[in-house]
Design a protein around this motif. Structure first.
Motif: not given
Ligand code: AMP
Ligand code: MG
Length: 342
Positions: A30-31, A122, A172
């Motif tokens: 994910t970010e 994401n 990330c």
């Protein structure tokens, strides 16, 4: 268990989604940090996440969705403020705590009647969740207590052999976990600080956003509580915040004060410890480079552990409510609230 470590091709994401829908565990980028996902509606799958991580079962998970309109799967109560926040910040590093629907099992929410929801920014994450066709409960993809993973290599380090799939991705973008905002009370309250700050949230909804007093406690207070010299009268509203977190294997000490003094003290302590035969690592970010600090902090802890340092000396970030404050929240926990002022 054999763990499949897969490139995030469409074919592999579809394969991982099928495994997820069938009750398997899939780690994904994910970010913020990497997540370890399970079908949020499948209690057995969720229990396996707690087992794989060694996570206490009263520590609730964040439920991830792939489009904003899917928030209806988790809650029936959408206030104008919630809609406004979703419009402004999703997809993105903002988790909203809302009243949960009965369909979300309490295993997922650590026994609470509320649920934390997020739409990650994401592409791999969103494709995976969308193809799985279920909301995905996902805590960070690290062993409980270890620094959160910001590269897929970190996930492999902690979870290889313990989960079904690890989907690879880029490092990330944000590097610290999402801002957790409780929307169930009279005033929106930040339970866990993140890269989205109270000021930014206030600007979007035009009202005061508070920070949970438990997140504002000083290192001294926390030490006194730990040593039994003070009773803990503030109950953290984000249950996960009470656990030992983000700890490197090395001992860690934070040095706080004016920049020059901090630099000098770190050098002095480093010299003294090295003379005694200790291997010492230093974490000192550029002044006010808070975004960069967020991006690098967890990775620095893991790198220093892999180098086998005995002691980490870290310079405190001076910030009372912004991104630097969010990084300091993690730094204090990593160091077990071990801090000296110069
Ligand atoms: P992690 O999954 O490791 O990023 O941690 C998720 C964190 O979100 C937990 O440790 C809690 O602090 C917070 N959280 C999740 N669900 C809730 C909830 N229903 N109420 C309050 N905080 C929550
Ligand atoms: Mg975590």
């Amino acid at each position: 268990m054999d763990t499949l470590i897969l490139d995030p091709t469409d074919e592999n994401i579809a394969k991982a989604a099928k495994i997820l829908a069938d009750g398997g565990l899939v780690a994904f980028p994910t970010e913020t940090v990497y997540g370890l996902g399970a079908d949020a509606l499948n209690e057995d799958a969720v229990k396996r996440v707690y087992e794989a991580k060694g996570r206490p079962s009263d520590n609730p998970m964040i439920v991830h969705i792939s489009r904003a309109s899917d928030i209806g799967q988790t809650t029936r109560m959408l206030s104008p403020d919630i809609v406004n926040l979703i419009d402004n910040f999703w997809p993105g590093p903002l988790t909203l705590v809302v009243k949960k629907r009965d369909e979300i099992p309490k295993t997922t929410t650590g026994g609470l009647d509320t649920v934390a929801v997020r739409l990650p920014d994401n592409e791999t994450a969103r494709k995976l969740i969308n193809l799985a066709g279920v909301p995905v409960a996902a805590p960070s993809a690290n062993l409980s207590g270890r620094p959160s993973p910001t590269t897929y290599e970190h996930v492999v380090e902690d979870l290889n052999g313990k989960v079904d799939v690890i989907l690879k991705g880029e490092p990330c973008r944000v590097g610290i976990e999402s801002t957790v905002l409780d929307m169930t009370g009279d005033t929106p309250m930040i339970l866990r600080p993140g890269i989205l700050t109270a000021e930014q949230l206030e600007a979007a909804i035009g009202k005061k956003v508070e920070i949970d007093p438990a997140a504002l406690r000083t290192a001294n207070e926390m030490k006194e509580i730990a040593e039994g010299r003070k009773t803990d009268d503030v109950i953290p509203k984000a249950p996960g915040m009470k656990y030992k977190h983000y700890a490197p294997k090395a001992e860690m000490l934070i040095v706080e004060g004016a920049r020059d003094n901090v630099k000098r003290e770190i050098e002095r302590l480093k010299g003294l410890n090295e003379k005694l035969g200790s291997k010492v690592g230093v974490i000192l970010f550029e002044e006010r480079a808070f975004i960069e600090a967020a991006h690098d902090f967890f990775a620095r802890l893991r790198d220093l552990d892999n180098e086998g340092v005995d002691l980490i000396l870290a310079g405190a970030l001076s910030d009372t409510d912004g991104v630097g404050f969010a990084v300091m929240n993690r730094m204090l926990k990593s160091a077990g609230y071990n801090i000296v002022k110069v």
